[in-house]
Enzyme design. Structure first.
Site, PDB file in Angstrom:
ATOM      1  N   PRO A  66       0.807  -1.221   0.000  1.00 47.40           N
ATOM      2  CA  PRO A  66       0.000   0.000   0.000  1.00 47.40           C
ATOM      3  C   PRO A  66       0.837   1.267   0.000  1.00 47.40           C
ATOM      4  CG  PRO A  66      -0.100  -1.088   2.134  1.00 47.40           C
ATOM      5  CD  PRO A  66       0.590  -2.035   1.216  1.00 47.40           C
ATOM      6  N   THR A 122       5.455   5.345   4.741  1.00 49.58           N
ATOM      7  CA  THR A 122       5.196   5.260   6.186  1.00 49.58           C
ATOM      8  C   THR A 122       5.119   3.789   6.568  1.00 49.58           C
ATOM      9  OG1 THR A 122       2.777   5.195   6.020  1.00 49.58           O
ATOM     10  CG2 THR A 122       3.817   7.375   6.034  1.00 49.58           C
ATOM     11  N   ASP A 123       5.005   3.513   7.850  1.00 47.20           N
ATOM     12  CA  ASP A 123       4.923   2.127   8.302  1.00 47.20           C
ATOM     13  C   ASP A 123       3.703   1.420   7.716  1.00 47.20           C
ATOM     14  OD1 ASP A 123       7.221   2.353   9.774  1.00 47.20           O
ATOM     15  OD2 ASP A 123       6.186   2.820  11.657  1.00 47.20           O
ATOM     16  N   CYS A 124       2.565   2.133   7.648  1.00 51.56           N
ATOM     17  CA  CYS A 124       1.354   1.487   7.119  1.00 51.56           C
ATOM     18  C   CYS A 124       1.200   1.662   5.610  1.00 51.56           C
ATOM     19  CB  CYS A 124       0.107   1.997   7.840  1.00 51.56           C
ATOM     20  SG  CYS A 124      -0.040   3.795   7.931  1.00 51.56           S
ATOM     21  N   TYR A 125       1.940   2.622   5.023  1.00 53.85           N
ATOM     22  CA  TYR A 125       1.933   2.835   3.581  1.00 53.85           C
ATOM     23  C   TYR A 125       3.390   2.911   3.109  1.00 53.85           C
ATOM     24  CZ  TYR A 125      -3.036   3.997   3.967  1.00 53.85           C
ATOM     25  OH  TYR A 125      -4.388   3.958   4.206  1.00 53.85           O
TER      26      TYR A 125
END
Length: 432
Positions: A66, A122-125
Site C-alpha cells: 500500500p 510510512t509504516d502502514c503505507y
C-alpha cells in the site's frame, strides 16, 4: 396543483406529456399559458457551455504494497492529493501538462492516461513510487463534483478598450466591435424556473450523458430580487458518475490567452406543478434579457440590456453601430440534451425527484477584500476526546465518552503527546 408523485405515476403509466422548453414556448404562443399548465406535465431544458468551476474525484485503488499518494500526476497534470491514501481531485482548469479538462475527456472516452505518484513512505503505507497506465475501468471511482455550474443567466461580453483582449468569453475585439454570450436562452435550465420552486438539493438532472444530482447551491450563488434575473444570479453544485458519461456532452476546451476549461452538458426537467411555473417555462427569447458588459474594465460596467432574441440574430446595436454577436454555448447540443431528456422521461428511464431541501433565497455573496495587516488570534489546542491516548497510558481513561485524566497515575513519560493526533502537549490541559 400537481405533485411530483402524480407526474412520476404518469411517467410509469406512459401517460406523461413532455415538451422541450422551445416546444413549450411555441405552444404558449399558440394557445396560452393556461393551456400549457392544463395539458403539459414536464418541460425539459438543456445547456452545453464552458463551466470552469468543475472537476473530478478519483479513488485509484490501493497498491501492493500500500501507498499514501502525495504527489500525483495524470499525463503530466497535477492532481490534488491532500485527501487520503489513494484519493485525488483534478480541477478542469488545472493548467500544467495537457490541462485538467483534457485528462478528464480522455478518461471519459475510455483512453489510457499515465499515472505517476510519489510518497515519503510510512509504516502502514511503505510504497514510495508507482507509474503506469490507468483508465476508467481500472480505477475505483471517477466522478464529477462541480462547485459551480448552470449559471442563472450570464452577462454578454464586449470590449471598450483600444486593444484586443482574450477572456473566458473568447476573443473580444477593440472599441466595442463584437459581443459574445454564454446562455442557451429559452432552453436555459434556471431561467425556466427562476425562483427554483422545483429545483433544490436532491433534484435529479441529465449530466454529461448520465443521471446526476443537485447537491448544494453553487459557489458565487447570488439570488436576484428580479422575477427573472438579467445578470449572473443563482448557480448549482452538481455530482455525477463520470464513468457513465459521454464525450458528446463533456468536452475539453481552451481559450487563447485564458487557458483550459470544459464544456459541460446539463439538462433539468421542470415539472409543471402550478400555473406560475407554466408562465416562467414559456418565456421566450424575446422576453429573456441579459446585460452586455465591458470586459476591458475590472468592474465590468453594464453597457446595455439586450434580449436573447437580439443576441441570436447575429448582431446588435452598440454605441451607435451594429456589431456581430456570437454564442459560446452550443445551441445544437443544448437542444439535443433537452430532446434526449424528453425521450428518457417518455421511455420511463428518467423519473423526477422532489428536492429534499430548498436552495437559499438569499446569499451573503461578497468579493474578496483582503486586509493589509494580519490579525493573530490565539487558538487553544484542545482535546477532541477521540480516546487514542487511553490505549497507552494508565493516567488516561474514558468515562461517559469523555477522556479523563488521573494526575496521580501520571509519570510524565510523554507517551500521550507522542500518540495524540491533534498534538496535545504536556502538561495536559484536561484536568477534571
Amino acid at each position: 396543483m400537481r405533485s411530483f408523485e402524480e407526474i412520476n405515476e404518469k411517467i410509469e403509466k406512459g401517460k406523461v406529456v413532455v415538451l422541450t422548453a422551445e416546444e413549450a414556448v411555441k405552444l404558449s404562443k399558440e394557445k396560452g399559458v393556461k393551456y400549457v399548465y392544463e395539458n403539459v406535465d414536464v418541460v425539459t431544458t438543456g445547456t452545453f457551455s464552458p463551466m470552469c468551476s468543475s472537476g473530478v474525484f478519483f479513488n485509484f485503488g490501493h497498491t501492493t504494497p500500500p501507498m499514501r499518494m502525495e504527489e500525483i500526476k495524470l499525463d503530466g497534470v497535477t492532481v490534488h492529493a491532500g485527501l487520503a491514501a489513494v484519493d485525488g481531485f483534478l480541477g478542469a482548469t488545472q493548467e500544467d501538462g495537457i490541462g485538467g479538462s483534457y485528462v478528464i475527456e480522455k478518461l471519459i472516452s475510455g483512453q489510457d492516461v499515465f499515472l505517476s505518484a510519489n510518497a515519503k513512505g510510512t509504516d502502514c503505507y511503505p510504497r514510495k513510487k508507482i507509474e503506469g497506465y490507468i483508465n476508467k475501468d481500472i480505477i475505483n471511482e471517477f466522478y464529477f463534483f462541480n462547485p459551480r455550474n448552470v449559471y442563472q443567466n450570464y452577462s454578454a461580453a464586449t470590449n471598450g478598450s483600444n486593444k484586443t483582449i482574450y477572456t473566458y468569453m473568447g476573443k473580444l475585439l477593440p472599441n466595442y466591435s463584437n459581443v459574445t454570450y454564454a446562455t442557451s436562452g429559452e432552453l436555459s435550465p434556471l431561467l425556466k424556473d427562476p425562483k427554483l420552486k422545483t429545483i433544490g438539493i436532491g433534484t435529479r438532472i441529465f449530466f454529461g450523458g448520465t443521471q446526476g444530482y443537485v447537491v448544494w447551491q453553487g459557489t458565487q450563488y447570488n439570488p436576484s430580487t428580479e422575477d427573472i434575473p438579467k445578470n449572473p444570479s443563482r448557480t448549482l453544485a452538481v455530482i455525477g458518475n463520470a464513468k457513465e458519461m459521454s464525450r458528446e456532452y463533456i468536452r475539453a476546451a481552451k481559450f487563447k490567452g485564458y487557458g483550459v476549461t470544459i464544456f459541460i452538458g446539463i439538462g433539468i426537467p421542470i415539472p409543471i406543478l402550478d400555473e406560475e411555473i407554466a408562465y416562467y417555462v414559456t418565456r421566450s427569447n424575446s422576453e429573456l434579457i441579459t446585460t452586455v458588459r465591458d470586459y476591458s474594465k475590472h468592474d465590468k460596467p453594464i453597457i446595455r440590456e439586450v434580449t436573447y432574441q437580439e443576441l441570436k440574430s447575429g448582431k446588435i446595436e452598440l454605441n451607435g453601430k451594429y456589431v456581430k454577436t456570437a454564442p459560446i454555448t452550443s445551441m445544437n447540443v443544448s437542444r439535443k440534451i433537452a430532446n434526449e431528456l424528453k425521450k428518457q422521461i417518455l421511455n420511463k428511464e428518467f423519473f423526477l425527484t422532489k428536492p429534499v431541501a430548498s436552495l437559499p433565497s438569499k446569499s451573503d455573496y461578497k468579493k474578496l477584500n483582503t486586509k493589509s495587516t494580519k490579525q493573530e488570534k490565539v487558538i487553544k489546542n484542545e482535546c477532541v476526546n477521540c480516546g487514542l491516548c487511553t490505549g497507552y497510558c494508565n493516567a488516561l481513561y474514558i468515562e461517559n465518552d469523555t477522556v479523563k485524566f488521573e494526575r496521580t497515575n501520571c509519570t510524565n513519560c510523554g507517551l500521550c503527546s507522542d500518540v495524540c493526533p491533534v498534538g496535545i502537549e504536556l502538561p495536559w490541559g484536561l484536568i477534571n
